[in-house]
Design an enzyme around this catalytic site. Sequence first.
Site, PDB file in Angstrom:
ATOM      1  N   ARG A 154       0.862  -1.180   0.000  1.00  0.00           N
ATOM      2  CA  ARG A 154       0.000   0.000   0.000  1.00  0.00           C
ATOM      3  C   ARG A 154       0.901   1.232   0.000  1.00  0.00           C
ATOM      4  NH1 ARG A 154      -3.526  -2.796  -1.442  1.00  0.00           N
ATOM      5  NH2 ARG A 154      -5.648  -3.047  -0.599  1.00  0.00           N
ATOM      6  N   GLU A 174      -3.976   7.880  -4.772  1.00  0.00           N
ATOM      7  CA  GLU A 174      -4.285   7.275  -6.063  1.00  0.00           C
ATOM      8  C   GLU A 174      -5.637   7.790  -6.577  1.00  0.00           C
ATOM      9  OE1 GLU A 174      -4.070   3.007  -5.631  1.00  0.00           O
ATOM     10  OE2 GLU A 174      -2.021   3.068  -4.873  1.00  0.00           O
ATOM     11  N   HIS A 182      -1.327   0.699 -10.146  1.00  0.00           N
ATOM     12  CA  HIS A 182      -1.963  -0.243  -9.216  1.00  0.00           C
ATOM     13  C   HIS A 182      -2.624  -1.396  -9.976  1.00  0.00           C
ATOM     14  CE1 HIS A 182      -3.823  -0.581  -4.932  1.00  0.00           C
ATOM     15  NE2 HIS A 182      -3.522  -1.763  -5.437  1.00  0.00           N
TER      16      HIS A 182
END
Length: 322
Positions: free
Chosen positions: A237, A266, A284
């Site tokens: 993360r 993000e 991601h």
Amino acid sequence: MNQKVVVFSQIHEKILAKLKSNYHVVVIDPKLGDVNAQILKESEDADALIGAGRVLGAHNLKNAKQLKIISSVSVGYDNYDLDFLNQQKIWLSNTPHVLTETTADLAFALMMGAARQIAHLDQWTKAGHWKRTAGPAQFGQDIFGKTLGIVGLGHIGAAIARRGFYGFNMDILYHNRREKIEVAEALNAEYCELNDLLQRADFVVVTVDLNADSKALFGAKEFALMQPHAVFVNIARGAVVDEAALVDALRNKQIFAAGLDVYEKEPLQSTALFELDNVITLPHVGSATLETRYKMANLAYQNLKLALNKQKPRYIVNPTFS
């Protein structure tokens, strides 16, 4: 058919079709305006929610009086307010294991790509800079036979370690909340404290869960401990890393390179990371293959289906309510 399911993010089209054939389905659409307002309204009479990537808690579920389950199409669950869900007796399910191998593939790809400057040299070549034999500025780091440090030896961390040990003859170091003796023995992996791992590893790959202990786990102090030829990879993360400290470490050549799939904020927009040649930035996509995303969505569907049939889902994050 009367049970209502709210789909709060994109989901595989085959699974969406299954949902629509068995339930009354409402799909949250960002094009229609405030997503949280839509979730707040549609969850009032919803029996289940399914999706990923949204922050869900009291602010958008306070009126969800008959909600039985949130079926997350993900392994991580830090987006969900577990205290609130426990108070409301709402199950939260997730989709572990089915994405282990593909995520490990991506981690290793980032590691190799950063070590050999793959992304940078691709752009360098396309820009017409290859006019003579490549020199030291284009050289990378060897991978075979080096030392791989895994921070977080869960299922994904172990899968990465297997690739390094069996495929690249790497020595494996690992740091974890507790020792994983059986996993470690198979890989001849050595448990060590984080600082020791950082000082010894040629490659550091982070796969920890995000929690109070792991938040900002990597900062200026940690990057200063790493070797100048080291490669840092984060698929955990974004909040695990102090991004500004990482930028400084890359810019000042404290470490050789980094490969990133996750970020503090993000989607990643304007960032100093984009100014650097020695970092790979992916959007991601750890589990983003056609096969794996289908498996994840299907498992989430099965979890949801069991809950709506008054059975315990296979993978429950909060099996008991406080």
